[in-house]
Scaffold this motif. Structure first.
Motif, PDB file in Angstrom:
ATOM      1  N   ASN A   4       1.199  -4.593  -7.468  1.00 43.50           N
ATOM      2  CA  ASN A   4       0.612  -3.600  -6.582  1.00 43.50           C
ATOM      3  C   ASN A   4      -0.206  -4.330  -5.531  1.00 43.50           C
ATOM      4  O   ASN A   4      -0.858  -5.331  -5.824  1.00 43.50           O
ATOM      5  N   MET A   5      -0.158  -3.818  -4.312  1.00 43.28           N
ATOM      6  CA  MET A   5      -0.857  -4.451  -3.205  1.00 43.28           C
ATOM      7  C   MET A   5      -1.696  -3.419  -2.471  1.00 43.28           C
ATOM      8  O   MET A   5      -1.285  -2.268  -2.328  1.00 43.28           O
ATOM      9  N   THR A   6      -2.843  -3.846  -1.984  1.00 46.53           N
ATOM     10  CA  THR A   6      -3.679  -2.993  -1.149  1.00 46.53           C
ATOM     11  C   THR A   6      -3.096  -2.985   0.266  1.00 46.53           C
ATOM     12  O   THR A   6      -2.298  -3.856   0.632  1.00 46.53           O
ATOM     13  N   PRO A   7      -3.495  -2.021   1.087  1.00 45.42           N
ATOM     14  CA  PRO A   7      -3.034  -2.033   2.475  1.00 45.42           C
ATOM     15  C   PRO A   7      -3.364  -3.358   3.190  1.00 45.42           C
ATOM     16  O   PRO A   7      -2.535  -3.870   3.952  1.00 45.42           O
ATOM     17  N   GLN A   8      -4.524  -3.919   2.931  1.00 49.36           N
ATOM     18  CA  GLN A   8      -4.898  -5.184   3.568  1.00 49.36           C
ATOM     19  C   GLN A   8      -3.943  -6.296   3.144  1.00 49.36           C
ATOM     20  O   GLN A   8      -3.503  -7.092   3.973  1.00 49.36           O
ATOM     21  N   GLN A   9      -3.596  -6.372   1.864  1.00 47.38           N
ATOM     22  CA  GLN A   9      -2.667  -7.386   1.384  1.00 47.38           C
ATOM     23  C   GLN A   9      -1.288  -7.205   2.008  1.00 47.38           C
ATOM     24  O   GLN A   9      -0.641  -8.187   2.374  1.00 47.38           O
ATOM     25  N   GLU A  47       5.083  -4.181  -4.060  1.00 44.23           N
ATOM     26  CA  GLU A  47       5.617  -5.219  -3.188  1.00 44.23           C
ATOM     27  C   GLU A  47       7.121  -5.078  -2.948  1.00 44.23           C
ATOM     28  O   GLU A  47       7.585  -5.136  -1.807  1.00 44.23           O
ATOM     29  N   SER A  48       7.901  -4.884  -4.005  1.00 41.38           N
ATOM     30  CA  SER A  48       9.357  -4.799  -3.830  1.00 41.38           C
ATOM     31  C   SER A  48       9.753  -3.590  -2.984  1.00 41.38           C
ATOM     32  O   SER A  48      10.726  -3.646  -2.220  1.00 41.38           O
ATOM     33  N   GLU A  49       9.008  -2.492  -3.084  1.00 43.34           N
ATOM     34  CA  GLU A  49       9.318  -1.307  -2.285  1.00 43.34           C
ATOM     35  C   GLU A  49       9.022  -1.532  -0.815  1.00 43.34           C
ATOM     36  O   GLU A  49       9.751  -1.041   0.058  1.00 43.34           O
ATOM     37  N   VAL A  50       7.964  -2.286  -0.516  1.00 45.01           N
ATOM     38  CA  VAL A  50       7.655  -2.605   0.885  1.00 45.01           C
ATOM     39  C   VAL A  50       8.750  -3.513   1.433  1.00 45.01           C
ATOM     40  O   VAL A  50       9.238  -3.312   2.549  1.00 45.01           O
ATOM     41  N   ARG A  51       9.181  -4.496   0.650  1.00 44.13           N
ATOM     42  CA  ARG A  51      10.255  -5.390   1.094  1.00 44.13           C
ATOM     43  C   ARG A  51      11.566  -4.625   1.317  1.00 44.13           C
ATOM     44  O   ARG A  51      12.271  -4.854   2.297  1.00 44.13           O
TER      45      ARG A  51
END
Length: 69
Positions: A4-9, A47-51
């Protein structure tokens, strides 16, 4: 394991040049990567969903039209 990533990450690591405020606008419009809201104030991205979302934005020319998702 997917993280899981924050918007900043997300902005720092996966979408350089985009700010957390810009990412928030994409959430509001519904045209950004999928996200989770575990609490009313917390936003997380997988992360994988953003990619995967980013892969749908591939273009070969600036004249290419955005494809409907």
């Amino acid at each position: 394991m997917d993280r899981n990533m924050t918007p900043q990450q997300v902005c720092d690591e996966l979408l350089p040049g985009l700010t957390p405020a810009g990412l928030a606008q994409m959430r509001f419009r519904g045209d950004g990567p999928p996200f989770r809201k575990p609490t009313p104030r917390k936003v997380l991205y997988v992360e994988s969903e953003v990619r995967e979302w980013l892969d749908t934005k591939k273009r070969t020319s600036t004249a290419d039209k955005a494809l409907a998702s």
